[in-house]
Every structure is written in structure tokens, then in C-alpha cells.
Write a protein that holds these residues in place. Structure first.
Motif, PDB file in Angstrom:
ATOM      1  N   PHE A  43       0.836  -1.209   0.000  1.00 35.39           N
ATOM      2  CA  PHE A  43       0.000   0.000   0.000  1.00 35.39           C
ATOM      3  C   PHE A  43       0.872   1.261   0.000  1.00 35.39           C
ATOM      4  O   PHE A  43       0.612   2.208  -0.748  1.00 35.39           O
ATOM      5  CB  PHE A  43      -0.914  -0.006   1.218  1.00 35.39           C
ATOM      6  N   ALA A  44       1.906   1.265   0.843  1.00 35.93           N
ATOM      7  CA  ALA A  44       2.812   2.424   0.907  1.00 35.93           C
ATOM      8  C   ALA A  44       3.508   2.650  -0.437  1.00 35.93           C
ATOM      9  O   ALA A  44       3.645   3.788  -0.895  1.00 35.93           O
ATOM     10  CB  ALA A  44       3.845   2.218   2.012  1.00 35.93           C
ATOM     11  N   HIS A  45       3.942   1.552  -1.076  1.00 37.27           N
ATOM     12  CA  HIS A  45       4.612   1.661  -2.371  1.00 37.27           C
ATOM     13  C   HIS A  45       3.662   2.227  -3.429  1.00 37.27           C
ATOM     14  O   HIS A  45       4.039   3.096  -4.227  1.00 37.27           O
ATOM     15  CB  HIS A  45       5.124   0.286  -2.808  1.00 37.27           C
ATOM     16  N   THR A  46       2.405   1.763  -3.418  1.00 37.78           N
ATOM     17  CA  THR A  46       1.430   2.228  -4.400  1.00 37.78           C
ATOM     18  C   THR A  46       1.104   3.702  -4.205  1.00 37.78           C
ATOM     19  O   THR A  46       1.031   4.472  -5.163  1.00 37.78           O
ATOM     20  CB  THR A  46       0.140   1.395  -4.300  1.00 37.78           C
ATOM     21  N   VAL A  47       0.919   4.096  -2.934  1.00 31.52           N
ATOM     22  CA  VAL A  47       0.563   5.488  -2.645  1.00 31.52           C
ATOM     23  C   VAL A  47       1.708   6.433  -2.996  1.00 31.52           C
ATOM     24  O   VAL A  47       1.503   7.465  -3.638  1.00 31.52           O
ATOM     25  CB  VAL A  47       0.162   5.649  -1.168  1.00 31.52           C
ATOM     26  N   THR A  48       2.925   6.102  -2.574  1.00 32.43           N
ATOM     27  CA  THR A  48       4.059   6.976  -2.854  1.00 32.43           C
ATOM     28  C   THR A  48       4.377   7.022  -4.356  1.00 32.43           C
ATOM     29  O   THR A  48       4.808   8.053  -4.863  1.00 32.43           O
ATOM     30  CB  THR A  48       5.316   6.509  -2.091  1.00 32.43           C
ATOM     31  N   VAL A 240       9.560  27.758   0.075  1.00 32.30           N
ATOM     32  CA  VAL A 240      10.337  26.673  -0.540  1.00 32.30           C
ATOM     33  C   VAL A 240       9.584  25.368  -0.368  1.00 32.30           C
ATOM     34  O   VAL A 240       9.083  25.061   0.721  1.00 32.30           O
ATOM     35  CB  VAL A 240      11.741  26.574   0.103  1.00 32.30           C
ATOM     36  N   SER A 241       9.478  24.608  -1.441  1.00 31.07           N
ATOM     37  CA  SER A 241       8.779  23.316  -1.398  1.00 31.07           C
ATOM     38  C   SER A 241       9.789  22.184  -1.428  1.00 31.07           C
ATOM     39  O   SER A 241      10.799  22.233  -2.141  1.00 31.07           O
ATOM     40  CB  SER A 241       7.833  23.181  -2.597  1.00 31.07           C
ATOM     41  N   ASN A 242       9.510  21.140  -0.625  1.00 28.57           N
ATOM     42  CA  ASN A 242      10.359  19.944  -0.607  1.00 28.57           C
ATOM     43  C   ASN A 242       9.462  18.718  -0.765  1.00 28.57           C
ATOM     44  O   ASN A 242       9.075  18.084   0.210  1.00 28.57           O
ATOM     45  CB  ASN A 242      11.150  19.856   0.695  1.00 28.57           C
ATOM     46  N   PRO A 243       9.097  18.371  -2.026  1.00 28.30           N
ATOM     47  CA  PRO A 243       8.166  17.258  -2.245  1.00 28.30           C
ATOM     48  C   PRO A 243       8.685  15.919  -1.762  1.00 28.30           C
ATOM     49  O   PRO A 243       7.919  15.079  -1.311  1.00 28.30           O
ATOM     50  CB  PRO A 243       7.966  17.256  -3.768  1.00 28.30           C
ATOM     51  N   GLN A 249       7.839  11.584   4.734  1.00 28.70           N
ATOM     52  CA  GLN A 249       7.079  11.665   5.975  1.00 28.70           C
ATOM     53  C   GLN A 249       5.806  10.829   5.884  1.00 28.70           C
ATOM     54  O   GLN A 249       5.433  10.127   6.831  1.00 28.70           O
ATOM     55  CB  GLN A 249       6.732  13.121   6.287  1.00 28.70           C
ATOM     56  N   PHE A 250       5.147  10.894   4.726  1.00 27.70           N
ATOM     57  CA  PHE A 250       3.931  10.118   4.533  1.00 27.70           C
ATOM     58  C   PHE A 250       4.231   8.621   4.563  1.00 27.70           C
ATOM     59  O   PHE A 250       3.498   7.838   5.180  1.00 27.70           O
ATOM     60  CB  PHE A 250       3.274  10.501   3.208  1.00 27.70           C
ATOM     61  N   LYS A 252       6.718   7.213   6.100  1.00 30.61           N
ATOM     62  CA  LYS A 252       7.074   6.871   7.479  1.00 30.61           C
ATOM     63  C   LYS A 252       5.822   6.641   8.325  1.00 30.61           C
ATOM     64  O   LYS A 252       5.759   5.700   9.121  1.00 30.61           O
ATOM     65  CB  LYS A 252       7.924   7.975   8.101  1.00 30.61           C
ATOM     66  N   ILE A 253       4.816   7.480   8.136  1.00 26.89           N
ATOM     67  CA  ILE A 253       3.560   7.318   8.883  1.00 26.89           C
ATOM     68  C   ILE A 253       2.899   5.988   8.529  1.00 26.89           C
ATOM     69  O   ILE A 253       2.447   5.248   9.411  1.00 26.89           O
ATOM     70  CB  ILE A 253       2.608   8.494   8.588  1.00 26.89           C
ATOM     71  N   LEU A 254       2.854   5.671   7.228  1.00 29.22           N
ATOM     72  CA  LEU A 254       2.267   4.397   6.802  1.00 29.22           C
ATOM     73  C   LEU A 254       3.036   3.211   7.376  1.00 29.22           C
ATOM     74  O   LEU A 254       2.437   2.226   7.837  1.00 29.22           O
ATOM     75  CB  LEU A 254       2.254   4.314   5.271  1.00 29.22           C
ATOM     76  N   ASN A 255       4.366   3.298   7.367  1.00 30.67           N
ATOM     77  CA  ASN A 255       5.184   2.209   7.901  1.00 30.67           C
ATOM     78  C   ASN A 255       4.986   2.049   9.403  1.00 30.67           C
ATOM     79  O   ASN A 255       4.934   0.926   9.910  1.00 30.67           O
ATOM     80  CB  ASN A 255       6.656   2.454   7.588  1.00 30.67           C
ATOM     81  N   ASP A 256       4.885   3.165  10.119  1.00 34.23           N
ATOM     82  CA  ASP A 256       4.662   3.100  11.572  1.00 34.23           C
ATOM     83  C   ASP A 256       3.343   2.400  11.893  1.00 34.23           C
ATOM     84  O   ASP A 256       3.270   1.581  12.818  1.00 34.23           O
ATOM     85  CB  ASP A 256       4.666   4.510  12.172  1.00 34.23           C
ATOM     86  N   ILE A 257       2.310   2.737  11.119  1.00 34.01           N
ATOM     87  CA  ILE A 257       1.005   2.090  11.326  1.00 34.01           C
ATOM     88  C   ILE A 257       1.109   0.594  11.038  1.00 34.01           C
ATOM     89  O   ILE A 257       0.577  -0.236  11.789  1.00 34.01           O
ATOM     90  CB  ILE A 257      -0.061   2.746  10.429  1.00 34.01           C
ATOM     91  N   THR A 258       1.787   0.244   9.948  1.00 34.44           N
ATOM     92  CA  THR A 258       1.940  -1.166   9.578  1.00 34.44           C
ATOM     93  C   THR A 258       2.683  -1.941  10.653  1.00 34.44           C
ATOM     94  O   THR A 258       2.273  -3.046  11.044  1.00 34.44           O
ATOM     95  CB  THR A 258       2.706  -1.276   8.244  1.00 34.44           C
ATOM     96  N   TYR A 259       3.784  -1.378  11.156  1.00 38.16           N
ATOM     97  CA  TYR A 259       4.577  -2.074  12.171  1.00 38.16           C
ATOM     98  C   TYR A 259       3.806  -2.217  13.481  1.00 38.16           C
ATOM     99  O   TYR A 259       3.945  -3.219  14.185  1.00 38.16           O
ATOM    100  CB  TYR A 259       5.890  -1.337  12.404  1.00 38.16           C
ATOM    101  N   PHE A 260       2.981  -1.217  13.788  1.00 40.26           N
ATOM    102  CA  PHE A 260       2.184  -1.303  15.013  1.00 40.26           C
ATOM    103  C   PHE A 260       1.170  -2.444  14.912  1.00 40.26           C
ATOM    104  O   PHE A 260       1.011  -3.238  15.843  1.00 40.26           O
ATOM    105  CB  PHE A 260       1.456   0.026  15.263  1.00 40.26           C
ATOM    106  N   ILE A 261       0.498  -2.534  13.761  1.00 35.50           N
ATOM    107  CA  ILE A 261      -0.475  -3.619  13.562  1.00 35.50           C
ATOM    108  C   ILE A 261       0.225  -4.972  13.561  1.00 35.50           C
ATOM    109  O   ILE A 261      -0.273  -5.958  14.110  1.00 35.50           O
ATOM    110  CB  ILE A 261      -1.252  -3.407  12.246  1.00 35.50           C
ATOM    111  N   ALA A 262       1.420  -5.016  12.931  1.00 32.73           N
ATOM    112  CA  ALA A 262       2.193  -6.261  12.911  1.00 32.73           C
ATOM    113  C   ALA A 262       2.603  -6.651  14.327  1.00 32.73           C
ATOM    114  O   ALA A 262       2.626  -7.842  14.677  1.00 32.73           O
ATOM    115  CB  ALA A 262       3.423  -6.102  12.024  1.00 32.73           C
ATOM    116  N   PHE A 263       2.924  -5.659  15.152  1.00 37.39           N
ATOM    117  CA  PHE A 263       3.287  -5.929  16.548  1.00 37.39           C
ATOM    118  C   PHE A 263       2.101  -6.531  17.300  1.00 37.39           C
ATOM    119  O   PHE A 263       2.260  -7.483  18.084  1.00 37.39           O
ATOM    120  CB  PHE A 263       3.734  -4.632  17.227  1.00 37.39           C
ATOM    121  N   ILE A 264       0.908  -5.990  17.058  1.00 36.43           N
ATOM    122  CA  ILE A 264      -0.303  -6.545  17.698  1.00 36.43           C
ATOM    123  C   ILE A 264      -0.507  -7.995  17.272  1.00 36.43           C
ATOM    124  O   ILE A 264      -0.810  -8.869  18.090  1.00 36.43           O
ATOM    125  CB  ILE A 264      -1.535  -5.700  17.335  1.00 36.43           C
ATOM    126  N   ALA A 265      -0.330  -8.244  15.949  1.00 38.43           N
ATOM    127  CA  ALA A 265      -0.481  -9.619  15.452  1.00 38.43           C
ATOM    128  C   ALA A 265       0.601 -10.521  16.026  1.00 38.43           C
ATOM    129  O   ALA A 265       0.376 -11.711  16.270  1.00 38.43           O
ATOM    130  CB  ALA A 265      -0.411  -9.632  13.925  1.00 38.43           C
TER     131      ALA A 265
END
Length: 383
Positions: A43-48, A240-243, A249-250, A252-265
């Protein structure tokens, strides 16, 4: 070490059913973690990827933002471009737009729909109609299924619709998936430039800088110059824009959510570890005679501890490997239903095997330590 591993495999093979049930928790836990990480990474790869890849090497991007929603036609001008080119270290300035779509109103009989449109891409997969590259002042238009449903009931192809007062012929219909954004309609490049391009303002100034130039200093200097000399400075702001940073950052947020869910599992692995500890206690109790014989022939406490600890690790690693295989199968099945592709990374595999090994070491240590501390006299008395 090889001999101890072989002994561990033989010991595990003597009680296949019991050891398989013990490994079942490891298998389920690892397979769950593999699936969750694969879905999250996919999902992160597709979104980015949808956000676009930004080549910001030797580039500085200055953004213009209107202070009110009424000033939608503001942006950078040719004079602003000339000012920015005079900044030391800037080699070239290119004005562009962050928004490449135009807004319009489509009308068919009494129906009016607000829509977005863009110039025709090179390739477009159609649900209905035949795709061809429209050239010149072509009056053809490709519309989305959603827009077609709003305007027509059926027989969409070759219908005439009015877009901002200009009549177009519907050449085809395309589908917009949940993961890929598309505008409501596409027209030829020539028509888009003639009728709709004036809606799109130049709100980006892309500065190509010298290889050894200080990008941070140039960015600050460019913003300062625009605030001082920009023709639209009274109705907008510059920054100044830094795309790439936003994309990172986006992600990283997706990865943090994924790792948290993986930790629960992965909590299921804790329960599986308790099962491993239990079966190792049983194994130690059943093999006290073997322990006594090995101690009598000179085996040290460390030898006994290491032997049972290796058996615990081997048991968990086997469960981890089987769990990875089941994870692969589950991901293959899940991919048939997902709008994007779940991806199993090398990181997920290494993490799974590491966790399996850690479970074997942690939960196998106490039973192994108990076996190592068994007194030889006590073992011989039992015999």
C-alpha cells in the motif's frame, strides 16, 4: 555444533505430533506478520508511487500560494522568472503548475455536472469504445464511468455533450480505480491549450542550481527576492517546497502504522513462546536419564544447556520457515482481491526469522537452564 543440531532434529522427529502443535502458534504468528507487512509495504509503495517520484537533485522549487481563494489566477510571471535567474548559483528557471487539470461544466440536455478535465494521455485503457490519439482541434472526448452515469442512462458512445459551451463527441469511457486518480474527462492537447489552459496558473518556479551551490541559501534568497520584487506579492505568499520530504514523511507514517499492527499480530508469538517453554519442560523431564548419562560421561552444564537451547531454537525456526511459506501463499491469495499488490520484502523475511529465533532463545532458556543445573546424584537416584 553440527552434531547438536542433528540431535535436535532427531529429538523433534521422535514427537512429531506434539512438536507440530507447539510450532502451530509460531506458524500462525509468523504468517500473520508476513501478510500484514506485505499489505502495508504494498500500500505504501502504491501510494508513494502515485504521489510521483521527484528528482530534486540540484533543484530548488519555490511555491506560490494565494492568500485568498478568490485569487486563483495568480502565480509567477516572466518578470519573476528573470529576477530568479539573477540569483547567484541559479543556472535556469522553469515556471510550472502544481495543478495540471482544469475545471469545467458538462451539460447534456437538462443535466449539468461540474467536472475536471485534462489533455489526453498517450495510453488510456477504455471500458467502452476504441482509443486513438486525437490530434489538432478534435472535438472528441473520453469520459469516466462516473461522469457517464451522471449524464446518461445508456448508449453513451457518440453522444454530444457541451463542455463550457463547446460541443464534444463521446469517443469512449474509462474506469477510475480506487488507487489511481484520474480526471473526469480527457480532450485533445490542442483543444485543452486553446480552451482550458488559461485556468492553470504558474504557481511553481523550479530553479536548477549549480552542483556546488548551497540549495538552502538559494531557496531562502529566492523567497526573499519574491517577497520584495514578485509581481503577485500583494495577493499571495512564497515558500520553498520539498516534495521528497513530504513523500518520506507520509511513507514513514504508513510504515509506523503497519509495524504497530504487525506488533499486535505478533502478540500471538508470545502465546506460542509459552507453548515452546511448556514442551521443553516436558522434554527435559522425559530425558533426565539421557542427561544423567551425558553428565556421567563428562558433559558439562553448558553442554546440556546448549543442547536443549538449540532444540528450542530449531523448533521455532522450523515453525518460522513454515510460517513464511504459508505467508507467501496467503499473500498470493490476498493479491487476487486487493486493488494494489502486496509486496513481501527481504526486511519482512529477516524480521520473521529473527523473531522466531528470539522466541526459541528466550522461552527455551529456562527449561534448558533447569536441565543444566540438574544434580548428577539426583539423576542417578531416580534410576
Amino acid at each position: 555444533m553440527t552434531d547438536k543440531i542433528l540431535i535436535a532434529f532427531k529429538s523433534i522427529g521422535k514427537n512429531k505430533n506434539r512438536n507440530f502443535l507447539t510450532m502451530l502458534g509460531i506458524i500462525i504468528g509468523i504468517a500473520s506478520v508476513i501478510c500484514i507487512l506485505a499489505i502495508g509495504d504494498g500500500f505504501a509503495h502504491t501510494v508513494t508511487k502515485g504521489m510521483g517520484n521527484h528528482n530534486t537533485r540540484n533543484k530548488v522549487v519555490i511555491m506560490y500560494q494565494p492568500t485568498t481563494d478568490d485569487n486563483t489566477d495568480g502565480g509567477f510571471t516572466n518578470n519573476d522568472e528573470a529576477v530568479l535567474e539573477k540569483i547567484p548559483g541559479v543556472e535556469q528557471v522553469k515556471l510550472a503548475s502544481s495543478v495540471v487539470e482544469a475545471g469545467a461544466k458538462a451539460q447534456y440536455k437538462t443535466k449539468n455536472v461540474t467536472m475536471s478535465l485534462n489533455k489526453q494521455p498517450k495510453h488510456l485503457k477504455l471500458a467502452k469504445g476504441d482509443y486513438f490519439q486525437m490530434s489538432g482541434a478534435s472535438n472528441g472526448v473520453y469520459i469516466s464511468e462516473d461522469l457517464a452515469h451522471k449524464l446518461f442512462k445508456k448508449n453513451v458512445l457518440n453522444r454530444l455533450i457541451s463542455i463550457d459551451g463547446t460541443v464534444f463527441v463521446v469517443q469512449g469511457i474509462y474506469h477510475i480505480s480506487d488507487m489511481n486518480y484520474r480526471p473526469d474527462a480527457y480532450v485533445s492537447k490542442t483543444i485543452f491549450k486553446q480552451l482550458f489552459a488559461n485556468q492553470i496558473s504558474k504557481d511553481e518556479a523550479r530553479l536548477s542550481v549549480a552542483p556546488k551551490a548551497n540549495k538552502k541559501w538559494i531557496g531562502k534568497r529566492a523567497v526573499k527576492q519574491m517577497k520584495k520584487m514578485g509581481e503577485q506579492k500583494n495577493i499571495g505568499t512564497y515558500e520553498v517546497s520539498n516534495p521528497d520530504q513530504v513523500s518520506k514523511q507520509f511513507t514513514k507514517i504508513l510504515n509506523d502504522i503497519t509495524y504497530f499492527i504487525a506488533f499486535i499480530a505478533g502478540i500471538s508469538l508470545l502465546i506460542a513462546g509459552i507453548g515452546v517453554m511448556n514442551v521443553m519442560y516436558i522434554t527435559v523431564s522425559e530425558r533426565r536419564k539421557e542427561i544423567g548419562i551425558r553428565r556421567a560421561f563428562g558433559a558439562t552444564s553448558n553442554d546440556i544447556r546448549n543442547q536443549f537451547l538449540i532444540e528450542s531454537v530449531v523448533l521455532c525456526v522450523i515453525g518460522g520457515v513454515i510460517g513464511i511459506i504459508f505467508g507467501y501463499l496467503l499473500v498470493a491469495i490476498i493479491n487476487a482481491f486487493l486493488p494494489f499488490k502486496a509486496v513481501i520484502t527481504a526486511y519482512a523475511l529477516i524480521l520473521s526469522l529473527s523473531v522466531s529465533t528470539a522466541v526459541g532463545l528466550i522461552f527455551g532458556f529456562i527449561p534448558s537452564n533447569k536441565a543444566a543445573k540438574s544434580e548428577l546424584v539426583g539423576l542417578l537416584k531416580e534410576e
